[in-house]
Design a protein around this motif. Structure first.
Motif, PDB file in Angstrom:
ATOM      1  N   GLY A  11      53.447 115.987 176.139  1.00  0.00           N
ATOM      2  CA  GLY A  11      53.006 116.561 177.395  1.00  0.00           C
ATOM      3  C   GLY A  11      53.660 115.942 178.599  1.00  0.00           C
ATOM      4  O   GLY A  11      53.440 116.390 179.723  1.00  0.00           O
ATOM      5  N   ARG A  12      54.431 114.907 178.408  1.00  0.00           N
ATOM      6  CA  ARG A  12      55.070 114.232 179.526  1.00  0.00           C
ATOM      7  C   ARG A  12      56.566 114.532 179.564  1.00  0.00           C
ATOM      8  O   ARG A  12      57.092 115.222 178.724  1.00  0.00           O
ATOM      9  CB  ARG A  12      54.832 112.736 179.434  1.00  0.00           C
ATOM     10  CG  ARG A  12      53.352 112.365 179.433  1.00  0.00           C
ATOM     11  CD  ARG A  12      53.142 110.889 179.226  1.00  0.00           C
ATOM     12  NE  ARG A  12      51.716 110.559 179.166  1.00  0.00           N
ATOM     13  CZ  ARG A  12      51.251 109.348 178.896  1.00  0.00           C
ATOM     14  NH1 ARG A  12      52.086 108.357 178.646  1.00  0.00           N
ATOM     15  NH2 ARG A  12      49.947 109.140 178.866  1.00  0.00           N
ATOM     16  N   GLY A  13      57.231 113.956 180.556  1.00  0.00           N
ATOM     17  CA  GLY A  13      58.676 114.126 180.639  1.00  0.00           C
ATOM     18  C   GLY A  13      59.173 114.632 181.966  1.00  0.00           C
ATOM     19  O   GLY A  13      60.364 114.573 182.252  1.00  0.00           O
ATOM     20  N   TRP A  14      58.268 115.135 182.833  1.00  0.00           N
ATOM     21  CA  TRP A  14      58.684 115.718 184.102  1.00  0.00           C
ATOM     22  C   TRP A  14      58.890 114.686 185.196  1.00  0.00           C
ATOM     23  O   TRP A  14      59.536 114.970 186.207  1.00  0.00           O
ATOM     24  CB  TRP A  14      57.643 116.737 184.573  1.00  0.00           C
ATOM     25  CG  TRP A  14      57.639 117.989 183.779  1.00  0.00           C
ATOM     26  CD1 TRP A  14      56.854 118.266 182.694  1.00  0.00           C
ATOM     27  CD2 TRP A  14      58.449 119.146 183.988  1.00  0.00           C
ATOM     28  NE1 TRP A  14      57.123 119.532 182.212  1.00  0.00           N
ATOM     29  CE2 TRP A  14      58.099 120.088 182.990  1.00  0.00           C
ATOM     30  CE3 TRP A  14      59.435 119.479 184.917  1.00  0.00           C
ATOM     31  CZ2 TRP A  14      58.708 121.334 182.908  1.00  0.00           C
ATOM     32  CZ3 TRP A  14      60.044 120.728 184.828  1.00  0.00           C
ATOM     33  CH2 TRP A  14      59.681 121.636 183.833  1.00  0.00           C
ATOM     34  N   ALA A  15      58.333 113.492 185.040  1.00  0.00           N
ATOM     35  CA  ALA A  15      58.335 112.517 186.134  1.00  0.00           C
ATOM     36  C   ALA A  15      59.727 112.206 186.675  1.00  0.00           C
ATOM     37  O   ALA A  15      59.932 112.223 187.898  1.00  0.00           O
ATOM     38  CB  ALA A  15      57.628 111.235 185.695  1.00  0.00           C
ATOM     39  N   ARG A  55      62.310 114.119 175.820  1.00  0.00           N
ATOM     40  CA  ARG A  55      60.909 113.758 175.637  1.00  0.00           C
ATOM     41  C   ARG A  55      60.097 114.892 175.018  1.00  0.00           C
ATOM     42  O   ARG A  55      59.096 114.658 174.350  1.00  0.00           O
ATOM     43  CB  ARG A  55      60.286 113.373 176.980  1.00  0.00           C
ATOM     44  CG  ARG A  55      60.683 112.028 177.523  1.00  0.00           C
ATOM     45  CD  ARG A  55      60.092 110.882 176.760  1.00  0.00           C
ATOM     46  NE  ARG A  55      58.639 110.830 176.786  1.00  0.00           N
ATOM     47  CZ  ARG A  55      57.929 110.132 177.660  1.00  0.00           C
ATOM     48  NH1 ARG A  55      58.545 109.443 178.611  1.00  0.00           N
ATOM     49  NH2 ARG A  55      56.616 110.127 177.594  1.00  0.00           N
ATOM     50  N   ARG A  56      60.510 116.123 175.269  1.00  0.00           N
ATOM     51  CA  ARG A  56      59.736 117.267 174.788  1.00  0.00           C
ATOM     52  C   ARG A  56      60.259 117.832 173.476  1.00  0.00           C
ATOM     53  O   ARG A  56      59.926 118.955 173.105  1.00  0.00           O
ATOM     54  CB  ARG A  56      59.730 118.356 175.868  1.00  0.00           C
ATOM     55  CG  ARG A  56      59.086 117.948 177.172  1.00  0.00           C
ATOM     56  CD  ARG A  56      57.581 117.808 177.057  1.00  0.00           C
ATOM     57  NE  ARG A  56      56.971 119.104 176.865  1.00  0.00           N
ATOM     58  CZ  ARG A  56      56.594 119.910 177.857  1.00  0.00           C
ATOM     59  NH1 ARG A  56      56.760 119.524 179.120  1.00  0.00           N
ATOM     60  NH2 ARG A  56      56.031 121.069 177.620  1.00  0.00           N
TER      61      ARG A  56
END
Length: 300
Positions: A11-15, A55-56
């Motif tokens: 669910g992460r990776g956009w930062a 990451r995704r």
């Protein structure tokens, strides 16, 4: 380190993509040349996109070096294919393809040298556009193609990012299959596919072109200090042209196939390109960047 991605929440990776470009704008020294700001923004956005795709992506039992290679030594955005796929035997580059990729790299260097040698400095638009052609040949057509050959030679499916764009028979074909497929893979996965399922394919495609326009405005117009909105307008036109060629009238006119589709695509893509690489960008970013090579040569 055989399964790095399994340790990271999907669910992460956009930062990085959200934070890195503003960080560049806030921390860049005020006396930086505009071309340095442009490259920094481009690298920040590229790194954020690269991290997001990695990451995704689920990639089990993948050696650590393949993760590093994807992040640092391949500009494509299809993480699943690079990390877990295997190139088919017929995808192995031939000697002819190696030579072709090398020739494009050499041609790009020759164009850059010719721009600085034969184009008078007072003709800034011609100098800038010639330099842009040289840079695209060096990186997108030459260097990236050589990297594709290298990885496919090792059995990793890293298809060329530029797939004969001048052979496109429609606007859809140009942007969807032939020009910089790395961005196409990114936009398709994170914009088009999610939005198309909720809002329809038209809005999904529109989001992809809007995102591309905004990204190019950040990388082109912001460092140039002018021309704001022109890159976004350019990509909005591309999206409108794609819808037009798919309309009933467009189909009846043959805008999505054959020589008519090719002519329409080249007119739509090349005709308004001055809005994408607008005069402030040519004058304030490209030409000063080309002049760096003169300064380096004089210093040596």
């Amino acid at each position: 380190m055989s399964n790095l991605n399994s340790l990271l929440p999907l669910g992460r990776g956009w930062a990085p993509l959200v934070l890195l470009p503003p960080a560049v704008l806030l921390l860049a020294p005020r006396d930086w040349p505009r071309w340095a700001l442009m490259w920094s923004l481009a690298i920040a956005i590229y790194a954020g996109c690269k991290w997001l795709t990695w990451r995704r992506t689920r990639a089990g039992n993948v050696p650590w070096w393949r993760h590093v290679a994807y992040l640092l030594a391949w500009p494509g955005m299809d993480a699943k294919a690079f990390l877990t796929g295997t190139a088919d035997a017929d995808a192995q580059p031939t000697a002819r393809e190696w030579l072709l990729a090398g020739a494009k790299l050499v041609a790009g260097c020759a164009v850059l040298a010719a721009a600085k040698t034969w184009v008078p400095a007072r003709h800034e638009p011609l100098l800038g556009w010639t330099g842009l052609v040289g840079l695209v040949l060096v990186f997108h057509f030459g260097g990236f193609h050589l990297l594709s050959c290298f990885w496919r030679q090792l059995g990793i499916p890293a298809r060329p990012l530029m797939r004969w764009p001048l052979a496109a028979t429609s606007v859809s074909d140009f942007w969807g299959r032939r020009w910089n497929t790395a961005f196409r893979d990114l936009a398709f996965r994170f914009l088009f596919r999610p939005l198309a399922g909720r809002l329809g394919t038209t809005w999904g495609a529109a989001a992809g072109f809007l995102f591309s326009g905004l990204v190019h405005d950040v990388v082109i117009s912001v460092p140039a200090g002018g021309g704001y909105g022109w890159p976004t307008l350019f990509f909005a036109l591309q999206g409108a042209a794609m819808l037009a060629e798919r309309s009933r009238l467009g189909k009846s006119l043959g805008l999505g196939r054959g020589w008519r589709g090719w002519a329409f695509a080249m007119l739509v893509v090349a005709g308004p390109a001055f809005g994408l690489f607008h005069p402030p960008f040519i004058r304030n970013v490209v030409v000063p960047f080309l002049n760096v090579f003169d300064a380096g040569g004089s210093a040596s």
